[in-house]
Design an enzyme around this catalytic site. Structure first.
Site, PDB file in Angstrom:
ATOM      1  N   GLY A 199     -11.484  16.382  -9.328  1.00  0.00           N
ATOM      2  CA  GLY A 199     -12.512  16.857 -10.241  1.00  0.00           C
ATOM      3  C   GLY A 199     -13.590  17.612  -9.487  1.00  0.00           C
ATOM      4  N   CYS A 204      -8.175  13.443  -4.068  1.00  0.00           N
ATOM      5  CA  CYS A 204      -9.415  14.211  -3.939  1.00  0.00           C
ATOM      6  C   CYS A 204     -10.595  13.419  -4.549  1.00  0.00           C
ATOM      7  CB  CYS A 204      -9.245  15.584  -4.560  1.00  0.00           C
ATOM      8  SG  CYS A 204     -10.493  16.781  -4.035  1.00  0.00           S
ATOM      9  N   TYR A 205     -11.143  13.877  -5.667  1.00  0.00           N
ATOM     10  CA  TYR A 205     -12.240  13.127  -6.300  1.00  0.00           C
ATOM     11  C   TYR A 205     -11.787  11.710  -6.641  1.00  0.00           C
ATOM     12  CZ  TYR A 205     -16.160  12.000  -9.371  1.00  0.00           C
ATOM     13  OH  TYR A 205     -17.257  11.406  -9.930  1.00  0.00           O
ATOM     14  N   HIS A 209      -4.234  17.647  -1.933  1.00  0.00           N
ATOM     15  CA  HIS A 209      -3.574  17.692  -3.248  1.00  0.00           C
ATOM     16  C   HIS A 209      -2.048  17.722  -3.090  1.00  0.00           C
ATOM     17  CE1 HIS A 209      -7.117  18.378  -5.870  1.00  0.00           C
ATOM     18  NE2 HIS A 209      -7.631  18.902  -4.775  1.00  0.00           N
ATOM     19  N   GLU A 228       0.072  17.516  -5.386  1.00  0.00           N
ATOM     20  CA  GLU A 228       0.707  18.094  -6.573  1.00  0.00           C
ATOM     21  C   GLU A 228       0.943  19.594  -6.473  1.00  0.00           C
ATOM     22  OE1 GLU A 228      -3.771  17.954  -7.585  1.00  0.00           O
ATOM     23  OE2 GLU A 228      -2.312  16.901  -6.338  1.00  0.00           O
ATOM     24  N   ASP A 252      10.874  27.708 -27.483  1.00  0.00           N
ATOM     25  CA  ASP A 252      10.567  26.417 -28.099  1.00  0.00           C
ATOM     26  C   ASP A 252      11.233  26.237 -29.455  1.00  0.00           C
ATOM     27  OD1 ASP A 252       8.711  25.573 -25.992  1.00  0.00           O
ATOM     28  OD2 ASP A 252       7.498  27.224 -26.714  1.00  0.00           O
ATOM     29  N   LYS A 294       6.579  22.924 -20.783  1.00  0.00           N
ATOM     30  CA  LYS A 294       7.449  24.087 -20.976  1.00  0.00           C
ATOM     31  C   LYS A 294       8.727  23.992 -20.145  1.00  0.00           C
ATOM     32  CE  LYS A 294       7.920  28.252 -22.813  1.00  0.00           C
ATOM     33  NZ  LYS A 294       7.752  28.556 -24.236  1.00  0.00           N
TER      34      LYS A 294
END
Length: 448
Positions: free
Chosen positions: A59, A86-87, A181, A183, A239, A304
């Site tokens: 954040g 992180c945060y 991070h 991710e 979709d 997605k």
């Protein structure tokens, strides 16, 4: 008894980082169901969610500032493994008795961290081994504050010259914090780190697979619909096409699909026979508050990339499933200013030429999204011996993994030249073609 694909689940609490949604996607890719919720999620709701592990995301706030976000107490009361990123690491440290301070030495971008602690989280995971035996990881940092004092029985997990506590751990509690991070793709071992936490430390099984999701969705649709009929608004995009295939497998002839040409769609097909009518998202909007219909949303939980995997699992063609996104409002988004039929007709043809040439040059699937933008300005051109003022269009093509950040596609000059020549020569009313070389951020992918 039917398999419960939601049984093993991870809770992700969002503190406002631009990367938080990536965490959820990475966990799903591992094969484990997860949900993303705000950091101030109610304690009772956390207990009811019953996660096998919790991830505290990053954040933009500073933990040491007044009224900055904190993790709910239930996070630490549940006695399940916790990973602070992180945060998330900083608030974990602060809330458990450690200390966080601001720093003049900030880290944004690539960093090399030394793995100095032997923890379950990083054991056997490294990018480098120095001559003196120090293990290193290539990671992505984005922080100014840092943990200066660890809580309780935590030990140092990783460090950098400017951030001595770049990671901390308490294997007994199953609590871990990393300042980098995992991710983002720039952290090379990020996938292995998250998998280690989710599967090995939290004990989650890979139940969230394409085949299991299809079976679960079919069972839910049949239970909800029963013998009733279903009306599907079919755009022809990724979709709606996947929803159509899924519903048809579930309820067969009880399904009726309706396609509406609103005048702002792409050209209806190409010489290759591939259609280009696409929709970019599966969220539902614009419905009346009261209607005499019930809503069926079999894709509501999916990202997605998961929808695409489901499409392949259902047997849809690759070219259909991996079409480029197309905005819900259609070409109207790509006509700057007033939207007129004349502009839409010109743009539709130019866009068709661009996509066709990308396919011919084997660049369509190398780009994540490509399109033409109509600009309501005229520029001088020369046709034969005469001058004319005609419209200007811009080509846009980007490469991205998550559509949160994107780099403009470095298309070959020869391809751009071919596209420009065809558009100007084949479409009356266009005098100039430009190429957008801005990345996201600071630009967005679409122009509107």
């Amino acid at each position: 008894m039917a398999l419960d694909i939601h049984a093993h689940r991870i809770l992700i609490l969002d503190f406002g980082s631009q990367y938080t949604q990536l965490i959820a996607r990475r966990v799903r890719e591992i094969g484990v169901y997860c949900e993303l919720h705000p950091f101030d999620m109610d304690d009772e709701a956390i207990r009811e969610f019953n996660p096998r592990g919790i991830i505290l995301a990053g954040g933009p706030e500073s933990v040491h500032e007044a009224n900055s976000p904190r993790a709910p107490q239930a996070v630490f009361d549940l006695k399940v493994p916790v990973l602070g990123i992180c945060y998330g690491m900083q608030t974990m440290a602060e809330q458990m008795g450690g200390k966080v301070e601001g720093s003049d030495l900030r880290e944004f971008g690539y960093a090399r961290v030394d793995v100095v602690g032997k923890s379950r989280l990083l054991d056997g995971i490294e990018d480098h081994v120095d001559d003196d035996g120090v293990l290193g990881l290539d990671v992505w940092m984005s922080h100014g504050d840092k943990v200066t004092q660890m809580p309780g029985n935590f030990s140092v997990l990783a460090s950098t010259p400017s951030c001595p506590i770049a990671g901390m751990y308490d294997d007994a509690l199953g609590y871990y914090g990393v300042q980098f991070h995992p991710e983002v793709t720039h952290t090379k071992q990020g996938g292995r780190i998250l998998s280690r936490f989710v599967q090995d430390i939290c004990g989650c099984e890979a139940l969230w697979t394409a085949s299991n999701i299809v079976e679960d969705a079919i069972a839910q649709v049949r239970a909800q619909v029963g013998s009733a009929n279903v009306l599907l608004g079919l755009s022809g995009g990724v979709d709606s096409s996947v929803v159509a295939a899924l519903l048809h497998r579930a309820i067969g002839d009880q399904l009726t699909c309706v396609f509406v040409d609103n005048g702002l769609l792409r050209l209806a097909g190409a010489k290759s026979g591939k259609a280009h009518v696409i929709k970019s998202h599966h969220n539902v909007g614009g419905l009346p508050e009261e209607m005499n219909l019930k809503l069926v949303e079999p894709l509501r939980e999916l990202f997605k990339d998961e929808v695409r995997k489901i499409g392949l699992e259902l047997g849809l063609p690759y070219d259909m499933v991996y079409r480029h996104p197309f905005p819900g409002p259609g070409l109207g988004v790509r006509i700057l200013g007033e939207v007129k039929k004349e502009y839409a007709d010109i743009l539709r043809r130019a866009d068709h030429i661009f996509i066709e040439e990308l396919r011919k040059a084997d660049w369509y699937h190398k780009t994540s999204q490509a399109f033409v933008v109509f600009q309501p300005v005229k520029s001088v051109g020369v046709v034969g011996d005469g001058r004319r003022y005609a419209w200007v269009v811009a080509l846009r093509a980007v490469e991205t993994v998550d559509f949160m950040t994107a780099r403009w596609a470095h298309l070959p000059y020869e391809l751009l030249e071919t596209v420009s020549g065809r558009i100007i020569n084949e479409i009356d009313g266009i005098s100039r073609v430009t190429y957008d070389v801005s990345s996201k951020p600071p630009a967005t992918i679409e122009w509107e």
